[in-house]
Design a protein around this motif. Sequence first.
Motif, PDB file in Angstrom:
ATOM      1  N   SER A 133       1.210  -0.802  -0.159  1.00 28.46           N
ATOM      2  CA  SER A 133       0.074  -0.114   0.289  1.00 28.46           C
ATOM      3  C   SER A 133       1.254   1.548   0.260  1.00 28.46           C
ATOM      4  O   SER A 133       1.761   2.050   0.668  1.00 28.46           O
ATOM      5  CB  SER A 133      -1.043   0.253   0.767  1.00 28.46           C
ATOM      6  OG  SER A 133      -1.663   1.136   1.563  1.00 28.46           O
ATOM      7  N   ALA A 134       0.857   1.828  -0.708  1.00 29.56           N
ATOM      8  CA  ALA A 134       1.233   3.169  -0.899  1.00 29.56           C
ATOM      9  C   ALA A 134       1.710   4.651   0.176  1.00 29.56           C
ATOM     10  O   ALA A 134       2.208   5.360   0.292  1.00 29.56           O
ATOM     11  CB  ALA A 134       0.819   4.101  -2.410  1.00 29.56           C
ATOM     12  N   ASP A 135      -0.049   4.126   1.357  1.00 26.09           N
ATOM     13  CA  ASP A 135      -0.105   5.266   2.038  1.00 26.09           C
ATOM     14  C   ASP A 135      -0.168   4.155   3.289  1.00 26.09           C
ATOM     15  O   ASP A 135      -0.166   5.362   3.997  1.00 26.09           O
ATOM     16  CB  ASP A 135      -1.889   5.234   1.736  1.00 26.09           C
ATOM     17  CG  ASP A 135      -3.109   4.267   1.873  1.00 26.09           C
ATOM     18  OD1 ASP A 135      -2.701   3.358   1.491  1.00 26.09           O
ATOM     19  OD2 ASP A 135      -3.889   5.166   1.851  1.00 26.09           O
ATOM     20  N   GLY A 136       0.636   2.923   3.059  1.00 25.17           N
ATOM     21  CA  GLY A 136       0.412   2.124   4.838  1.00 25.17           C
ATOM     22  C   GLY A 136      -0.895   2.177   5.168  1.00 25.17           C
ATOM     23  O   GLY A 136      -0.877   1.723   6.539  1.00 25.17           O
ATOM     24  N   ARG A 137      -1.170   2.152   5.005  1.00 26.54           N
ATOM     25  CA  ARG A 137      -3.294   1.752   5.137  1.00 26.54           C
ATOM     26  C   ARG A 137      -2.626   0.152   5.880  1.00 26.54           C
ATOM     27  O   ARG A 137      -1.976  -0.903   6.193  1.00 26.54           O
ATOM     28  CB  ARG A 137      -3.745   0.688   3.532  1.00 26.54           C
ATOM     29  CG  ARG A 137      -5.061   0.680   4.210  1.00 26.54           C
ATOM     30  CD  ARG A 137      -6.005   0.592   3.110  1.00 26.54           C
ATOM     31  NE  ARG A 137      -7.906  -0.005   3.774  1.00 26.54           N
ATOM     32  CZ  ARG A 137      -8.431   1.248   3.165  1.00 26.54           C
ATOM     33  NH1 ARG A 137      -7.606   2.468   3.018  1.00 26.54           N
ATOM     34  NH2 ARG A 137      -9.499   1.330   3.317  1.00 26.54           N
ATOM     35  N   VAL A 138      -3.619   0.754   7.487  1.00 24.98           N
ATOM     36  CA  VAL A 138      -4.012   0.139   8.381  1.00 24.98           C
ATOM     37  C   VAL A 138      -5.115  -1.564   7.844  1.00 24.98           C
ATOM     38  O   VAL A 138      -5.820  -0.913   7.371  1.00 24.98           O
ATOM     39  CB  VAL A 138      -4.032   0.465   9.455  1.00 24.98           C
ATOM     40  CG1 VAL A 138      -4.862  -0.130  10.402  1.00 24.98           C
ATOM     41  CG2 VAL A 138      -3.327   1.742  10.013  1.00 24.98           C
ATOM     42  N   CYS A 139      -4.352  -2.891   8.241  1.00 23.24           N
ATOM     43  CA  CYS A 139      -5.460  -3.253   8.275  1.00 23.24           C
ATOM     44  C   CYS A 139      -5.382  -4.336   8.962  1.00 23.24           C
ATOM     45  O   CYS A 139      -5.717  -5.619   8.822  1.00 23.24           O
ATOM     46  CB  CYS A 139      -4.314  -4.345   7.006  1.00 23.24           C
ATOM     47  SG  CYS A 139      -3.032  -5.049   6.824  1.00 23.24           S
ATOM     48  N   GLY A 140      -4.900  -4.461  11.155  1.00 26.73           N
ATOM     49  CA  GLY A 140      -5.085  -4.968  11.416  1.00 26.73           C
ATOM     50  C   GLY A 140      -4.471  -4.295  12.558  1.00 26.73           C
ATOM     51  O   GLY A 140      -3.802  -3.033  12.761  1.00 26.73           O
ATOM     52  N   ILE A 141      -4.994  -4.925  13.627  1.00 24.77           N
ATOM     53  CA  ILE A 141      -3.549  -5.066  15.161  1.00 24.77           C
ATOM     54  C   ILE A 141      -3.227  -6.123  15.449  1.00 24.77           C
ATOM     55  O   ILE A 141      -3.280  -6.990  15.286  1.00 24.77           O
ATOM     56  CB  ILE A 141      -4.403  -4.280  16.074  1.00 24.77           C
ATOM     57  CG1 ILE A 141      -5.071  -5.661  16.374  1.00 24.77           C
ATOM     58  CG2 ILE A 141      -5.079  -3.538  15.626  1.00 24.77           C
ATOM     59  CD1 ILE A 141      -5.339  -4.922  17.730  1.00 24.77           C
ATOM     60  N   ARG A 142      -2.261  -5.618  15.982  1.00 26.45           N
ATOM     61  CA  ARG A 142      -0.965  -6.795  16.689  1.00 26.45           C
ATOM     62  C   ARG A 142      -0.537  -6.476  18.197  1.00 26.45           C
ATOM     63  O   ARG A 142      -0.422  -5.259  18.411  1.00 26.45           O
ATOM     64  CB  ARG A 142       0.440  -7.106  16.319  1.00 26.45           C
ATOM     65  CG  ARG A 142       1.367  -6.060  16.072  1.00 26.45           C
ATOM     66  CD  ARG A 142       2.971  -6.728  15.297  1.00 26.45           C
ATOM     67  NE  ARG A 142       3.998  -5.580  15.583  1.00 26.45           N
ATOM     68  CZ  ARG A 142       4.387  -5.760  16.547  1.00 26.45           C
ATOM     69  NH1 ARG A 142       4.648  -6.023  17.861  1.00 26.45           N
ATOM     70  NH2 ARG A 142       4.895  -4.116  16.558  1.00 26.45           N
ATOM     71  N   GLY A 143      -1.164  -8.381  19.198  1.00 29.68           N
ATOM     72  CA  GLY A 143      -1.150  -7.896  20.554  1.00 29.68           C
ATOM     73  C   GLY A 143      -0.182  -8.711  21.357  1.00 29.68           C
ATOM     74  O   GLY A 143       0.269  -9.730  20.491  1.00 29.68           O
ATOM     75  N   ARG A 144      -0.367  -8.983  22.768  1.00 28.50           N
ATOM     76  CA  ARG A 144       0.094  -9.551  23.319  1.00 28.50           C
ATOM     77  C   ARG A 144      -0.541 -10.087  24.173  1.00 28.50           C
ATOM     78  O   ARG A 144      -1.299  -8.900  25.063  1.00 28.50           O
ATOM     79  CB  ARG A 144       1.541  -9.187  23.911  1.00 28.50           C
ATOM     80  CG  ARG A 144       2.595 -10.046  24.356  1.00 28.50           C
ATOM     81  CD  ARG A 144       3.556  -9.958  24.798  1.00 28.50           C
ATOM     82  NE  ARG A 144       4.007  -9.331  23.755  1.00 28.50           N
ATOM     83  CZ  ARG A 144       5.260  -9.972  22.596  1.00 28.50           C
ATOM     84  NH1 ARG A 144       4.728 -11.504  22.654  1.00 28.50           N
ATOM     85  NH2 ARG A 144       5.380  -9.324  21.724  1.00 28.50           N
ATOM     86  N   LEU A 145      -1.099 -10.997  24.848  1.00 32.86           N
ATOM     87  CA  LEU A 145      -1.743 -11.335  26.642  1.00 32.86           C
ATOM     88  C   LEU A 145      -1.392 -11.988  27.005  1.00 32.86           C
ATOM     89  O   LEU A 145      -0.082 -11.598  27.365  1.00 32.86           O
ATOM     90  CB  LEU A 145      -1.961 -13.250  25.850  1.00 32.86           C
ATOM     91  CG  LEU A 145      -2.905 -12.900  24.276  1.00 32.86           C
ATOM     92  CD1 LEU A 145      -2.968 -15.033  24.130  1.00 32.86           C
ATOM     93  CD2 LEU A 145      -4.332 -12.650  24.542  1.00 32.86           C
ATOM     94  N   GLN A 146      -1.892 -12.104  28.083  1.00 34.97           N
ATOM     95  CA  GLN A 146      -1.126 -11.895  29.852  1.00 34.97           C
ATOM     96  C   GLN A 146       0.117 -12.761  29.922  1.00 34.97           C
ATOM     97  O   GLN A 146       1.125 -12.608  30.790  1.00 34.97           O
ATOM     98  CB  GLN A 146      -2.323 -11.505  30.134  1.00 34.97           C
ATOM     99  CG  GLN A 146      -3.196 -10.447  30.320  1.00 34.97           C
ATOM    100  CD  GLN A 146      -4.120 -10.343  31.795  1.00 34.97           C
ATOM    101  OE1 GLN A 146      -4.762 -11.591  31.674  1.00 34.97           O
ATOM    102  NE2 GLN A 146      -4.113  -9.629  31.931  1.00 34.97           N
ATOM    103  N   ASP A 147      -0.034 -13.842  29.370  1.00 34.78           N
ATOM    104  CA  ASP A 147       1.236 -14.888  29.285  1.00 34.78           C
ATOM    105  C   ASP A 147       2.085 -14.489  28.153  1.00 34.78           C
ATOM    106  O   ASP A 147       3.023 -15.312  28.169  1.00 34.78           O
ATOM    107  CB  ASP A 147       0.594 -16.165  29.519  1.00 34.78           C
ATOM    108  CG  ASP A 147      -0.237 -16.335  27.469  1.00 34.78           C
ATOM    109  OD1 ASP A 147       0.442 -15.254  26.581  1.00 34.78           O
ATOM    110  OD2 ASP A 147      -0.886 -17.800  27.248  1.00 34.78           O
ATOM    111  N   GLY A 148       2.200 -13.216  27.567  1.00 39.33           N
ATOM    112  CA  GLY A 148       3.043 -12.943  26.862  1.00 39.33           C
ATOM    113  C   GLY A 148       3.143 -13.375  25.423  1.00 39.33           C
ATOM    114  O   GLY A 148       3.788 -13.302  24.530  1.00 39.33           O
ATOM    115  N   GLN A 149       2.447 -14.185  25.453  1.00 44.71           N
ATOM    116  CA  GLN A 149       1.796 -14.531  23.983  1.00 44.71           C
ATOM    117  C   GLN A 149       1.126 -13.845  22.780  1.00 44.71           C
ATOM    118  O   GLN A 149       0.638 -12.891  23.568  1.00 44.71           O
ATOM    119  CB  GLN A 149       0.865 -16.266  23.988  1.00 44.71           C
ATOM    120  CG  GLN A 149       0.837 -16.882  22.627  1.00 44.71           C
ATOM    121  CD  GLN A 149      -0.591 -17.604  22.398  1.00 44.71           C
ATOM    122  OE1 GLN A 149      -0.932 -17.916  23.723  1.00 44.71           O
ATOM    123  NE2 GLN A 149      -0.845 -17.666  21.309  1.00 44.71           N
TER     124      GLN A 149
END
Length: 417
Positions: A133-149
């Motif tokens: 994507s030329a505009d760096g389009r957002v397509c989701g998120i990443r994160g972490r669970l409490q156990d670090g996963q």
Amino acid sequence: MFDAVVVGARCAGAATALLLARQGHRVLIVDQAHFPSDVRLSTHLVWHAGVDLLDRWGLLPTLQASGCPLLTDFALDMGGLVLQGQPPGTRVGAAMAPRRVVLDQVLLDAALAAGAELREGVTFEDVLREQDSADGRVCGIRGRLQDGQPVQFEARVVVGADGTHSPLARAVGARELVRHGKDEGSYNVYAYFSGLPVDAVEFHSRPERMAYAWHTHHGQTLVGMILPGRSPRVPLAEVEAMFMGELATHAPSLAERVRHARRESDWTAASVGSHCREATGAGWALVGDAGVTVDPITAAGITLALRDAELLSGLLHEGLRHEGLLGQRTLDAALADFGPKRDVVSRPLHQFAQDMAQLQVPPPEMVNVFMALAGNQAQIDRYFGVFGQTVTPAEFFDPANLQAILSGAAASAADPV
């Protein structure tokens, strides 16, 4: 892939998810907290425009059944003048002040009943972006669970409803259009009391001070005092003495009732900055405090969050349901519409609250207007409507309307009857 991932499960995020899910979209809500969950800072007043939305969404009966009363009468004590009335043009004709642990859960339960999914204990870390994507389009998120996963979720659009200090807003680089620091706003001190009679939502306005009181859950009354943000802070152990002294000086009738009531909570003493952020970008949007945080002196935040949720969800529905037929540009157009439409309501209320937060003596011309309101119930109601968000600041403070108030008072004074 989800149609939308909403980061933040409190009132703005839960309401957005609820409305999108009811329109048939696949929605995921993520939050670091586990619910039910309360918030530390909130005076939780929902003004008339917000209560009307809750009623239209079918949630008002549940909130009333939880023991939260409707608030129908309003009084503004300005020292030599007391105004009493109700905002005009409302569906329910009332405000209410549900505790956030109740309001947020009612909205979240309704969102889940409508088909939204919830992942608790997820710490947001960053957005996902389309690589080509030329505009760096957002397509989701990443994160972490409490156990670090690590976890990640893809979506056509990501909605940030993660509060004033929104990590999502930082991740997408949302520009701040307006910012006011804590010292430029108000300093709020409040606690909850039982056995405190209040006949109306009360405001006691004095130079440099504003006291307030209203009923909430469990027969309790929230009582607070607002000072300018530049005021010196006192140690927590001295807050009660400071509060009672201020209340006795500036709102003696309320102070007398508080003295005979029972305090049911610790004291909260805090100030927050305010801002308006850029509302949307390629594949993302901000709703509630993540987008616009107003000074708490007008208690406008929850009502604005609910309005934002309805506006954004409606625009996203149109963009998402036509995306497959007309391509990505339809969703982009829907996102692009949100900011200007949000700001028609939010920016004037943001400025109105910021002006009020200075707690300065009104200029002589406005003192004349307030004095001229006496006996003009229709205009008193319209002034309360600015707070209830049924009358815009521009409508009430329009020079023609102010002149009509002054002229009406002059005509009444000249009438021999």
